[in-house]
Enzyme design. Structure first.
Site, short mmCIF file in Angstrom:
data_model
loop_
_atom_site.label_atom_id
_atom_site.label_comp_id
_atom_site.label_asym_id
_atom_site.label_seq_id
_atom_site.Cartn_x
_atom_site.Cartn_y
_atom_site.Cartn_z
CB SER A 212 -0.96 0.00 1.20
OG SER A 212 -1.82 -1.11 1.17
CG ASP B 77 -9.71 0.07 0.26
OD1 ASP B 77 -9.70 -0.97 0.94
OD2 ASP B 77 -9.50 1.20 0.75
NE ARG C 15 -13.33 0.30 0.28
CZ ARG C 15 -13.56 1.53 -0.15
NH1 ARG C 15 -14.39 1.71 -1.18
NH2 ARG C 15 -12.99 2.58 0.41
#
Length: 423
Positions: free
Chosen positions: A177, A302, A378
């Site tokens: 990330s 994500d 999500r």
């Protein structure tokens, strides 16, 4: 509550996306530190996200109660843990939902304790709630594994300017990330910090105070992914989506969505290519380029659920890597996606707790069964667009979208989706 979602035959709409949650949360905490350093009231950024995760930080910073409940906001838990540890004279208990009490935070607590912070576990060791006694910290050198949540790293970096000796942070092993770490550093520099990579695996933050300033939050590229997903599924010259408030050359890691979906038949046009100026982004369809999709989500975790759902609905085989962080999100997203996709008739396999693969294996779908969302925003937003190809879908607990995209369902209705509420 449940929603039955029915997609229109085509889509032609203009949508204003929510402000970036990631930038909002960083800018909020940094603004609070800038105010603390200047001895002034906090100056809130403009165009703040109105999602749950940001609201809990705003409430905490304004009220600063003895017990701060950040609910299900993982970012808020990590960022507030670091922030509260540097406030002399403050003592707070930081807590959240039952799921939050089972999300690990030991790595961050250990790192802060190494810097001199006074933090104790109220319940089970390694997990919230936390009792934090703020104090002036010296800072200095610190090493942490680079494959932990980037939110731990960002939390440590953001308090760097408030440490007497600044912070020299070394990231050991594989760094995941990285775009989120870069986003943190950019936001810090926007507020006057002297912070940057000093090597391939090291970051230096000087003890230079933040400066208060007016600050505008750009809109959310992560939220755009669901509209890219819909366009890939419609794959029709009659369909078009215009998204307002995004920026070219955005520092958001999920802005890579435009490149990923270009391989799935979605073309992106910017109203202006002037970097970091909000503009309209037009999505249109073209021919799909790839026969299958292999991708490493290490830096864009994500987006994983969105691409899983897209590929399955479009009958596109895939092999996705870099998914280890999905297991410690709002839910275990790897297991959740395996379970719910099986409910819809798809068998996907996981490997090494960090990979998912689909080679076209199918099963009988559970007719009339509601897709579960696991208190995970999500899950709801990635699965609902599958109704474009699969037909009407029933989504359980649809209100979970408030965590990052509160008006998601209203925007779907604006685009022509029919949404029927069911108890």
């Amino acid at each position: 509550m449940k929603y039955i979602v029915k997609a229109p035959n085509s889509i032609n709409t203009e949508i204003t996306l929510p402000a970036s949650k990631s930038i909002s949360n960083r800018a909020l905490v940094i603004s609070a530190m800038a105010a603390e350093m200047a001895g002034k009231e906090i100056l809130l950024p403009e165009n703040l996200s109105d999602c749950d995760d940001t609201d809990v930080i705003v409430s905490a910073l304004k009220e600063m109660p003895e017990e701060i409940n950040i609910k299900a906001a993982g970012t808020a838990m990590r960022f507030m843990t670091a922030y509260l540890s540097i406030l002399p004279g403050h003592e707070h208990v930081l807590t959240g939902t039952e799921r939050m009490k089972h999300r690990p935070i030991k790595t961050l607590v250990d790192a802060l304790r190494h810097l001199g912070a006074e933090i104790e576990y109220v319940g089970e060791d390694g997990y919230p709630p936390l009792r934090i006694k703020g104090k002036r910290l010296k800072g200095g050198e610190l090493a942490i594994f680079g494959n932990v949540s980037s939110q731990y790293i960002s939390a440590l970096l953001m308090i760097g300017p408030a440490l007497e000796n600044g912070l020299q942070l070394t990231l050991e092993g594989n760094i995941v990330s990285r775009p989120y770490i870069d986003l943190t550093l950019c936001t810090m520099r926007d507020f006057g910090a002297e912070a940057d990579w000093s090597g391939v695996d090291s970051i230096s933050v000087q003890p230079v105070p933040y400066r208060q300033r007016e600050y505008y939050i750009e809109n959310d590229w992560s939220a755009s992914s669901y509209w890219y997903q819909m366009m890939a599924m419609y794959c029709s010259e009659n369909s078009k989506v215009v998204l307002n408030g995004l920026m070219d050359s955005s520092r958001q890691g999920d802005s890579q969505v435009k490149y990923i979906f270009s391989m799935l038949g979605v073309h992106t046009t910017f109203g202006t290519r002037t970097p970091l100026v909000p503009t309209e982004v037009t999505l249109e369809c073209h021919d799909r380029i790839v026969p299958r999709l292999d991708f490493d989500f290490t830096h864009q975790p994500d987006l994983a659920q969105t691409l899983i759902a897209t590929c399955l609905a479009c009958n596109l085989q895939f092999h996705f890597r870099g998914l280890a962080s999905l297991k410690i999100k709002e839910t275990d997203r790897i297991e959740a996606m395996k379970t719910e996709m099986k409910r819809l008739g798809y068998i996907i396999h996981d490997y090494n707790d960090s990979e998912l693969r689909w080679d076209g294996e199918r099963c009988e779908p559970e007719e009339g069964s509601a897709v579960q969302t696991y208190d995970d925003h999500r899950m709801a937003m990635a699965i609902a667009p599958m109704s474009v190809i699969l037909g009407p879908l029933t989504i359980a607990n649809p209100e979970v979208v408030s965590k990052s995209y509160p008006h998601f369902w209203d925007d779907l209705k604006k685009a022509g989706f029919e949404i029927e509420e069911q108890e």
